[in-house]
Scaffold this motif. Structure first.
Motif, PDB file in Angstrom:
ATOM      1  N   ARG A 268       0.823  -1.198   0.086  1.00 16.70           N
ATOM      2  CA  ARG A 268      -0.223  -0.014  -0.190  1.00 16.70           C
ATOM      3  C   ARG A 268       0.865   1.249  -0.037  1.00 16.70           C
ATOM      4  O   ARG A 268       0.677   2.266  -0.787  1.00 16.70           O
ATOM      5  CB  ARG A 268      -0.975   0.044   1.260  1.00 16.70           C
ATOM      6  CG  ARG A 268      -1.856   1.242   1.252  1.00 16.70           C
ATOM      7  CD  ARG A 268      -3.095   1.034   2.384  1.00 16.70           C
ATOM      8  NE  ARG A 268      -3.794   2.347   2.556  1.00 16.70           N
ATOM      9  CZ  ARG A 268      -4.661   2.109   3.138  1.00 16.70           C
ATOM     10  NH1 ARG A 268      -5.086   1.447   4.144  1.00 16.70           N
ATOM     11  NH2 ARG A 268      -5.385   3.490   3.308  1.00 16.70           N
ATOM     12  N   LEU A 269       1.917   1.243   0.868  1.00 12.21           N
ATOM     13  CA  LEU A 269       2.658   2.758   0.721  1.00 12.21           C
ATOM     14  C   LEU A 269       3.419   2.619  -0.352  1.00 12.21           C
ATOM     15  O   LEU A 269       3.771   3.727  -0.891  1.00 12.21           O
ATOM     16  CB  LEU A 269       3.672   2.217   2.081  1.00 12.21           C
ATOM     17  CG  LEU A 269       3.057   2.446   3.421  1.00 12.21           C
ATOM     18  CD1 LEU A 269       4.175   1.982   4.577  1.00 12.21           C
ATOM     19  CD2 LEU A 269       2.482   3.917   3.707  1.00 12.21           C
ATOM     20  N   TYR A 270       4.120   1.589  -0.897  1.00 11.62           N
ATOM     21  CA  TYR A 270       4.597   1.747  -2.206  1.00 11.62           C
ATOM     22  C   TYR A 270       3.814   2.111  -3.435  1.00 11.62           C
ATOM     23  O   TYR A 270       4.426   3.020  -3.945  1.00 11.62           O
ATOM     24  CB  TYR A 270       5.072   0.290  -2.606  1.00 11.62           C
ATOM     25  CG  TYR A 270       5.801   0.170  -3.881  1.00 11.62           C
ATOM     26  CD1 TYR A 270       7.270   0.393  -4.305  1.00 11.62           C
ATOM     27  CD2 TYR A 270       4.923  -0.370  -5.152  1.00 11.62           C
ATOM     28  CE1 TYR A 270       7.548   0.429  -5.410  1.00 11.62           C
ATOM     29  CE2 TYR A 270       5.569  -0.558  -6.321  1.00 11.62           C
ATOM     30  CZ  TYR A 270       6.832  -0.098  -6.595  1.00 11.62           C
ATOM     31  OH  TYR A 270       7.725  -0.173  -7.624  1.00 11.62           O
ATOM     32  N   HIS A 271       2.545   1.855  -3.499  1.00  7.97           N
ATOM     33  CA  HIS A 271       1.809   2.075  -4.463  1.00  7.97           C
ATOM     34  C   HIS A 271       1.364   3.749  -4.277  1.00  7.97           C
ATOM     35  O   HIS A 271       1.176   4.434  -5.090  1.00  7.97           O
ATOM     36  CB  HIS A 271       0.549   1.378  -4.674  1.00  7.97           C
ATOM     37  CG  HIS A 271       0.780  -0.020  -5.465  1.00  7.97           C
ATOM     38  ND1 HIS A 271       1.006   0.046  -6.712  1.00  7.97           N
ATOM     39  CD2 HIS A 271       1.039  -1.084  -5.194  1.00  7.97           C
ATOM     40  CE1 HIS A 271       1.331  -1.089  -6.984  1.00  7.97           C
ATOM     41  NE2 HIS A 271       1.326  -1.960  -6.277  1.00  7.97           N
ATOM     42  N   THR A 272       1.212   4.012  -2.867  1.00  7.76           N
ATOM     43  CA  THR A 272       0.868   5.419  -2.641  1.00  7.76           C
ATOM     44  C   THR A 272       1.778   6.314  -2.962  1.00  7.76           C
ATOM     45  O   THR A 272       1.560   7.470  -3.559  1.00  7.76           O
ATOM     46  CB  THR A 272       0.437   5.763  -1.166  1.00  7.76           C
ATOM     47  OG1 THR A 272      -0.483   4.530  -0.977  1.00  7.76           O
ATOM     48  CG2 THR A 272       0.029   6.886  -0.695  1.00  7.76           C
ATOM     49  N   SER A 273       3.033   5.951  -2.838  1.00  6.92           N
ATOM     50  CA  SER A 273       4.136   6.805  -2.975  1.00  6.92           C
ATOM     51  C   SER A 273       4.397   6.881  -4.396  1.00  6.92           C
ATOM     52  O   SER A 273       4.809   8.183  -4.885  1.00  6.92           O
ATOM     53  CB  SER A 273       5.564   6.206  -2.141  1.00  6.92           C
ATOM     54  OG  SER A 273       6.164   5.129  -2.865  1.00  6.92           O
ATOM     55  N   HIS A 274       4.290   5.974  -5.180  1.00  2.00           N
ATOM     56  CA  HIS A 274       4.352   6.014  -6.804  1.00  2.00           C
ATOM     57  C   HIS A 274       3.304   6.856  -7.460  1.00  2.00           C
ATOM     58  O   HIS A 274       3.597   7.615  -8.240  1.00  2.00           O
ATOM     59  CB  HIS A 274       4.602   4.660  -7.454  1.00  2.00           C
ATOM     60  CG  HIS A 274       5.834   4.091  -7.138  1.00  2.00           C
ATOM     61  ND1 HIS A 274       6.258   3.851  -6.072  1.00  2.00           N
ATOM     62  CD2 HIS A 274       6.883   3.847  -8.233  1.00  2.00           C
ATOM     63  CE1 HIS A 274       7.733   3.177  -6.175  1.00  2.00           C
ATOM     64  NE2 HIS A 274       7.943   2.957  -7.311  1.00  2.00           N
ATOM     65  N   GLN A 275       2.020   6.824  -6.854  1.00  2.00           N
ATOM     66  CA  GLN A 275       1.162   7.720  -7.332  1.00  2.00           C
ATOM     67  C   GLN A 275       1.266   9.131  -7.097  1.00  2.00           C
ATOM     68  O   GLN A 275       0.866   9.857  -7.940  1.00  2.00           O
ATOM     69  CB  GLN A 275      -0.075   7.225  -6.824  1.00  2.00           C
ATOM     70  CG  GLN A 275      -0.992   5.852  -7.232  1.00  2.00           C
ATOM     71  CD  GLN A 275      -2.123   5.439  -6.332  1.00  2.00           C
ATOM     72  OE1 GLN A 275      -2.509   6.117  -5.499  1.00  2.00           O
ATOM     73  NE2 GLN A 275      -2.197   4.290  -6.813  1.00  2.00           N
ATOM     74  N   ALA A 276       1.891   9.363  -6.013  1.00  3.57           N
ATOM     75  CA  ALA A 276       2.172  10.928  -5.479  1.00  3.57           C
ATOM     76  C   ALA A 276       3.297  11.291  -6.389  1.00  3.57           C
ATOM     77  O   ALA A 276       3.183  12.699  -6.668  1.00  3.57           O
ATOM     78  CB  ALA A 276       2.849  11.006  -4.162  1.00  3.57           C
ATOM     79  N   HIS A 277       4.076  10.624  -7.052  1.00  4.83           N
ATOM     80  CA  HIS A 277       5.050  11.174  -7.867  1.00  4.83           C
ATOM     81  C   HIS A 277       4.566  11.021  -9.429  1.00  4.83           C
ATOM     82  O   HIS A 277       5.307  11.313 -10.424  1.00  4.83           O
ATOM     83  CB  HIS A 277       6.454  10.342  -7.920  1.00  4.83           C
ATOM     84  CG  HIS A 277       6.943  10.471  -6.447  1.00  4.83           C
ATOM     85  ND1 HIS A 277       6.830   9.778  -5.318  1.00  4.83           N
ATOM     86  CD2 HIS A 277       8.127  11.378  -6.391  1.00  4.83           C
ATOM     87  CE1 HIS A 277       7.582  10.004  -4.459  1.00  4.83           C
ATOM     88  NE2 HIS A 277       8.403  11.162  -4.956  1.00  4.83           N
TER      89      HIS A 277
END
Length: 277
Positions: A268-277
């Motif tokens: 979840r954190l991985y995908h959230t961080s990549h969506q933010a970029h």
């Protein structure tokens, strides 16, 4: 084949006093001293890390965080033991004042029965509350803890060993130690190495490659769960519980849960961080 001869190790417990000293009538166990050393070392490491890796946390904030965490860990560890391992859970619910009673029949024995997984939950709850109150990023705190806790945990397991508790299963290996009527694995020391030193080295070497906030924390959760799951194969199950489903121990089932949650949070954190970029 075990042959003690003049070798001191197998019969160590017969020559070792778990009480380090007495403060008047109160005995101070090596177990307690190791846990004090664990807490001190955790925050010493944390103070070094915030400087070396430039964490956005002041030393004053970290000092206050320490108080919150000590309370959270103690409460969580004790309540977790009663919930997960103690067979008198309902009795404690009816007599909550006995949860932290250090006396048995008027004799001071200290408070016995703490659960790592309970302490882990207490730590997370205290961290979340602290982050909200002081507006510090929760996952930054968790990443810092992931680097600070493992070596401290090593001292805790050494404390278990010196206190002659949480011992291993019976074996005839040369380094077995005599305890509870049999030669057994010194499983506490296996855990000190696997769950403490090995996990710390992996995370320390990986920390500069961290891709997002919370990655070290989720890796710690998975690594601890994995190492503890392995070590439990050498550890005697809690006598009041024995083996549970699939021949696994309560500790192993809790580790499976921790690993599952860690993988989910990492994803979840991985995908959230990549969506933010």
């Amino acid at each position: 084949m075990i042959s003690s001869g003049n070798f001191w190790w197998p019969d160590l417990y017969s020559k070792f006093d778990p009480v380090a000293l007495h403060l008047g009538p109160l005995p101070v166990h090596w177990y307690g001293l190791m846990y004090v050393l664990a807490l001190l070392s955790a925050f010493w490491i944390a103070k070094k890390v915030i400087v070396i890796d430039r964490y956005p946390i002041s030393e004053a904030t970290l000092d206050e965080f320490a108080t919150w965490e000590i309370i959270g860990v103690i409460l969580g560890a004790r309540l977790g033991y009663i919930l997960f391992y103690d067979t008198h859970t309902l009795w404690y619910l009816a007599h909550p004042w006995e949860i932290f009673n250090p006396f048995v029949n008027g004799v001071f024995t200290g408070i016995r029965g703490f659960s790592y997984h309970g302490g882990f939950i207490g730590f997370i709850v205290a961290s979340w509350l602290f982050s909200k109150r002081h507006r510090v990023k929760f996952w930054v705190l968790m990443d810092l803890a992931a680097l600070s806790v493992p070596l401290a945990y090593t001292f805790g397991r050494i404390g278990n060993f010196l206190n002659q508790e949480l011992y291993g299963r019976a074996t005839d290996l040369p380094w077995a130690i005599w305890v509870a009527g049999a030669y057994r694995h010194p499983s506490q020391l296996y855990e000190a190495f696997l769950e403490g030193i090995v996990v710390f080295v992996i995370l320390w070497l990986y920390r500069r490659r961290r891709q997002f906030e919370g990655e070290l924390a989720t890796l710690y959760g998975f690594l601890y769960g994995f190492m503890r799951f392995i070590a439990e194969f050498w550890r005697e199950p809690d006598i009041q519980l024995g083996y549970l489903a699939a021949g696994l121990t309560m500790g192993q089932w809790l580790c499976i849960a921790v690993m599952g949650v860690a993988v989910f949070l990492w994803w979840r954190l991985y995908h959230t961080s990549h969506q933010a970029h």
